[in-house]
Design a protein around this motif. Sequence first.
Motif, PDB file in Angstrom:
ATOM      1  N   SER A 108       0.824  -1.210   0.000  1.00 11.11           N
ATOM      2  CA  SER A 108       0.000   0.000   0.000  1.00 11.11           C
ATOM      3  C   SER A 108       0.853   1.253   0.000  1.00 11.11           C
ATOM      4  O   SER A 108       1.978   1.272   0.504  1.00 11.11           O
ATOM      5  N   THR A 109       0.289   2.287  -0.592  1.00  9.65           N
ATOM      6  CA  THR A 109       0.841   3.637  -0.563  1.00  9.65           C
ATOM      7  C   THR A 109      -0.308   4.545  -0.173  1.00  9.65           C
ATOM      8  O   THR A 109      -1.399   4.441  -0.731  1.00  9.65           O
ATOM      9  N   GLU A 110      -0.054   5.427   0.802  1.00  9.20           N
ATOM     10  CA  GLU A 110      -1.110   6.335   1.236  1.00  9.20           C
ATOM     11  C   GLU A 110      -0.519   7.708   1.514  1.00  9.20           C
ATOM     12  O   GLU A 110       0.441   7.841   2.257  1.00  9.20           O
ATOM     13  N   PHE A 111      -1.111   8.714   0.876  1.00 13.24           N
ATOM     14  CA  PHE A 111      -0.738  10.097   1.171  1.00 13.24           C
ATOM     15  C   PHE A 111      -1.846  10.689   2.035  1.00 13.24           C
ATOM     16  O   PHE A 111      -3.011  10.671   1.656  1.00 13.24           O
ATOM     17  N   GLU A 112      -1.454  11.215   3.190  1.00 17.65           N
ATOM     18  CA  GLU A 112      -2.422  11.756   4.147  1.00 17.65           C
ATOM     19  C   GLU A 112      -2.066  13.214   4.442  1.00 17.65           C
ATOM     20  O   GLU A 112      -0.895  13.539   4.628  1.00 17.65           O
ATOM     21  N   GLN A 113      -3.067  14.074   4.466  1.00 17.74           N
ATOM     22  CA  GLN A 113      -2.873  15.477   4.810  1.00 17.74           C
ATOM     23  C   GLN A 113      -3.817  15.799   5.967  1.00 17.74           C
ATOM     24  O   GLN A 113      -5.030  15.650   5.838  1.00 17.74           O
ATOM     25  N   LEU A 114      -3.248  16.185   7.120  1.00 13.49           N
ATOM     26  CA  LEU A 114      -4.047  16.422   8.325  1.00 13.49           C
ATOM     27  C   LEU A 114      -3.872  17.846   8.828  1.00 13.49           C
ATOM     28  O   LEU A 114      -2.772  18.386   8.814  1.00 13.49           O
ATOM     29  N   ASN A 115      -4.976  18.425   9.304  1.00 10.32           N
ATOM     30  CA  ASN A 115      -4.931  19.699  10.004  1.00 10.32           C
ATOM     31  C   ASN A 115      -4.978  19.396  11.494  1.00 10.32           C
ATOM     32  O   ASN A 115      -5.903  18.743  11.972  1.00 10.32           O
ATOM     33  N   VAL A 116      -3.950  19.847  12.219  1.00  8.02           N
ATOM     34  CA  VAL A 116      -3.829  19.561  13.648  1.00  8.02           C
ATOM     35  C   VAL A 116      -4.063  20.853  14.425  1.00  8.02           C
ATOM     36  O   VAL A 116      -3.439  21.872  14.148  1.00  8.02           O
ATOM     37  N   ASN A 117      -4.971  20.797  15.366  1.00  4.71           N
ATOM     38  CA  ASN A 117      -5.248  21.922  16.247  1.00  4.71           C
ATOM     39  C   ASN A 117      -5.038  21.427  17.674  1.00  4.71           C
ATOM     40  O   ASN A 117      -5.833  20.637  18.175  1.00  4.71           O
ATOM     41  N   ARG A 118      -3.940  21.867  18.309  1.00  9.67           N
ATOM     42  CA  ARG A 118      -3.588  21.418  19.664  1.00  9.67           C
ATOM     43  C   ARG A 118      -3.640  22.585  20.643  1.00  9.67           C
ATOM     44  O   ARG A 118      -3.270  23.704  20.304  1.00  9.67           O
ATOM     45  N   ARG A 119      -4.033  22.262  21.854  1.00  6.04           N
ATOM     46  CA  ARG A 119      -4.036  23.264  22.916  1.00  6.04           C
ATOM     47  C   ARG A 119      -3.436  22.626  24.164  1.00  6.04           C
ATOM     48  O   ARG A 119      -3.951  21.637  24.674  1.00  6.04           O
ATOM     49  N   TYR A 120      -2.319  23.215  24.629  1.00  6.32           N
ATOM     50  CA  TYR A 120      -1.653  22.728  25.833  1.00  6.32           C
ATOM     51  C   TYR A 120      -1.972  23.665  26.991  1.00  6.32           C
ATOM     52  O   TYR A 120      -2.001  24.880  26.828  1.00  6.32           O
ATOM     53  N   ASN A 121      -2.158  23.094  28.169  1.00  6.45           N
ATOM     54  CA  ASN A 121      -2.407  23.884  29.373  1.00  6.45           C
ATOM     55  C   ASN A 121      -1.487  23.343  30.466  1.00  6.45           C
ATOM     56  O   ASN A 121      -1.850  22.426  31.188  1.00  6.45           O
ATOM     57  N   THR A 122      -0.283  23.903  30.554  1.00  8.72           N
ATOM     58  CA  THR A 122       0.684  23.416  31.537  1.00  8.72           C
ATOM     59  C   THR A 122       1.118  24.558  32.452  1.00  8.72           C
ATOM     60  O   THR A 122       1.557  25.605  31.981  1.00  8.72           O
ATOM     61  N   ASN A 123       0.985  24.359  33.735  1.00 10.39           N
ATOM     62  CA  ASN A 123       1.397  25.357  34.744  1.00 10.39           C
ATOM     63  C   ASN A 123       0.894  26.767  34.418  1.00 10.39           C
ATOM     64  O   ASN A 123       1.656  27.731  34.408  1.00 10.39           O
ATOM     65  N   LEU A 124      -0.384  26.869  34.113  1.00 11.92           N
ATOM     66  CA  LEU A 124      -1.058  28.134  33.795  1.00 11.92           C
ATOM     67  C   LEU A 124      -0.588  28.770  32.494  1.00 11.92           C
ATOM     68  O   LEU A 124      -0.982  29.877  32.154  1.00 11.92           O
ATOM     69  N   ASN A 125       0.292  28.110  31.763  1.00  8.95           N
ATOM     70  CA  ASN A 125       0.679  28.584  30.428  1.00  8.95           C
ATOM     71  C   ASN A 125      -0.173  27.851  29.402  1.00  8.95           C
ATOM     72  O   ASN A 125      -0.185  26.621  29.365  1.00  8.95           O
ATOM     73  N   ILE A 126      -0.871  28.591  28.579  1.00  4.74           N
ATOM     74  CA  ILE A 126      -1.705  27.995  27.546  1.00  4.74           C
ATOM     75  C   ILE A 126      -1.057  28.294  26.197  1.00  4.74           C
ATOM     76  O   ILE A 126      -0.736  29.448  25.908  1.00  4.74           O
ATOM     77  N   SER A 127      -0.842  27.267  25.408  1.00  4.59           N
ATOM     78  CA  SER A 127      -0.290  27.468  24.070  1.00  4.59           C
ATOM     79  C   SER A 127      -1.135  26.709  23.057  1.00  4.59           C
ATOM     80  O   SER A 127      -1.635  25.627  23.336  1.00  4.59           O
ATOM     81  N   ASP A 128      -1.290  27.311  21.898  1.00  2.00           N
ATOM     82  CA  ASP A 128      -2.073  26.715  20.810  1.00  2.00           C
ATOM     83  C   ASP A 128      -1.172  26.450  19.610  1.00  2.00           C
ATOM     84  O   ASP A 128      -0.295  27.265  19.291  1.00  2.00           O
ATOM     85  N   ASP A 129      -1.389  25.330  18.975  1.00  4.78           N
ATOM     86  CA  ASP A 129      -0.744  24.994  17.702  1.00  4.78           C
ATOM     87  C   ASP A 129      -1.845  24.699  16.699  1.00  4.78           C
ATOM     88  O   ASP A 129      -2.814  23.998  17.015  1.00  4.78           O
ATOM     89  N   ASN A 130      -1.694  25.223  15.483  1.00  5.01           N
ATOM     90  CA  ASN A 130      -2.608  24.896  14.399  1.00  5.01           C
ATOM     91  C   ASN A 130      -1.779  24.830  13.127  1.00  5.01           C
ATOM     92  O   ASN A 130      -1.203  25.837  12.711  1.00  5.01           O
ATOM     93  N   TYR A 131      -1.675  23.646  12.536  1.00 11.63           N
ATOM     94  CA  TYR A 131      -0.818  23.465  11.366  1.00 11.63           C
ATOM     95  C   TYR A 131      -1.294  22.274  10.545  1.00 11.63           C
ATOM     96  O   TYR A 131      -2.095  21.452  10.988  1.00 11.63           O
ATOM     97  N   TRP A 132      -0.804  22.210   9.311  1.00 13.28           N
ATOM     98  CA  TRP A 132      -1.048  21.080   8.417  1.00 13.28           C
ATOM     99  C   TRP A 132       0.195  20.196   8.431  1.00 13.28           C
ATOM    100  O   TRP A 132       1.318  20.703   8.426  1.00 13.28           O
ATOM    101  N   ILE A 133      -0.023  18.885   8.435  1.00 10.75           N
ATOM    102  CA  ILE A 133       1.092  17.933   8.412  1.00 10.75           C
ATOM    103  C   ILE A 133       0.814  16.861   7.349  1.00 10.75           C
ATOM    104  O   ILE A 133      -0.228  16.220   7.373  1.00 10.75           O
ATOM    105  N   PRO A 134       1.733  16.671   6.407  1.00 11.56           N
ATOM    106  CA  PRO A 134       1.572  15.586   5.429  1.00 11.56           C
ATOM    107  C   PRO A 134       2.224  14.307   5.944  1.00 11.56           C
ATOM    108  O   PRO A 134       3.132  14.334   6.773  1.00 11.56           O
ATOM    109  N   ALA A 135       1.753  13.200   5.437  1.00  9.53           N
ATOM    110  CA  ALA A 135       2.375  11.900   5.715  1.00  9.53           C
ATOM    111  C   ALA A 135       2.307  11.074   4.431  1.00  9.53           C
ATOM    112  O   ALA A 135       1.317  11.136   3.698  1.00  9.53           O
ATOM    113  N   LEU A 136       3.353  10.329   4.167  1.00 18.55           N
ATOM    114  CA  LEU A 136       3.384   9.421   3.017  1.00 18.55           C
ATOM    115  C   LEU A 136       3.799   8.053   3.532  1.00 18.55           C
ATOM    116  O   LEU A 136       4.933   7.863   3.968  1.00 18.55           O
ATOM    117  N   TYR A 137       2.853   7.127   3.506  1.00 19.72           N
ATOM    118  CA  TYR A 137       3.067   5.791   4.055  1.00 19.72           C
ATOM    119  C   TYR A 137       3.303   4.781   2.936  1.00 19.72           C
ATOM    120  O   TYR A 137       2.623   4.795   1.909  1.00 19.72           O
TER     121      TYR A 137
END
Length: 176
Positions: A108-137
Amino acid sequence: MNLFFSNNKKHILILIILSFCFQNIQSQEAKSDFWNHVRFGGGLGLNFGDGFFSATVAPSGIYEFNEKISLGVGLNATFNNQKSAYKSTILGGSLIGLFNPIRAIQLSTEFEQLNVNRRYNTNLNISDDNYWIPALYFGVGYRSGNVTFGIRYDVLYDNEKSIYADPWAPFVRFYF
């Protein structure tokens, strides 16, 4: 002469109507033949533990050109939540190609394109990530009936951004 001409018009009209009916019958046969080669499948995932929850829905469909070659598309929706620490929503799609050199082996060959939206909440620090990530399997699996299980490798793996812990990933694939 008018009688002959009007009969010809009737015959021509009947022939035109019959040809449209025949063409419609042929179109319906072609449509049903297409759907005879389409297979649907995908995956479902559910994880939960002490303050953690994760769910994935990943439907897909393929078109089998013959016994050896199939091409298709897939969707992916994943939600993760670690209470008071982490949340992510992952949405995307993929293109997949399957090749069966022999009945029991599937490449198999698979090309995957994902939009990742992450939110971290560590020690009262909040950070957001929003990005596209490709994968080729590239993968190899053992096929038995409608089920294939095997392993795949992401050649575009990124330690920082990939949603998976490792470029190697086992898989189980179902198509009905």
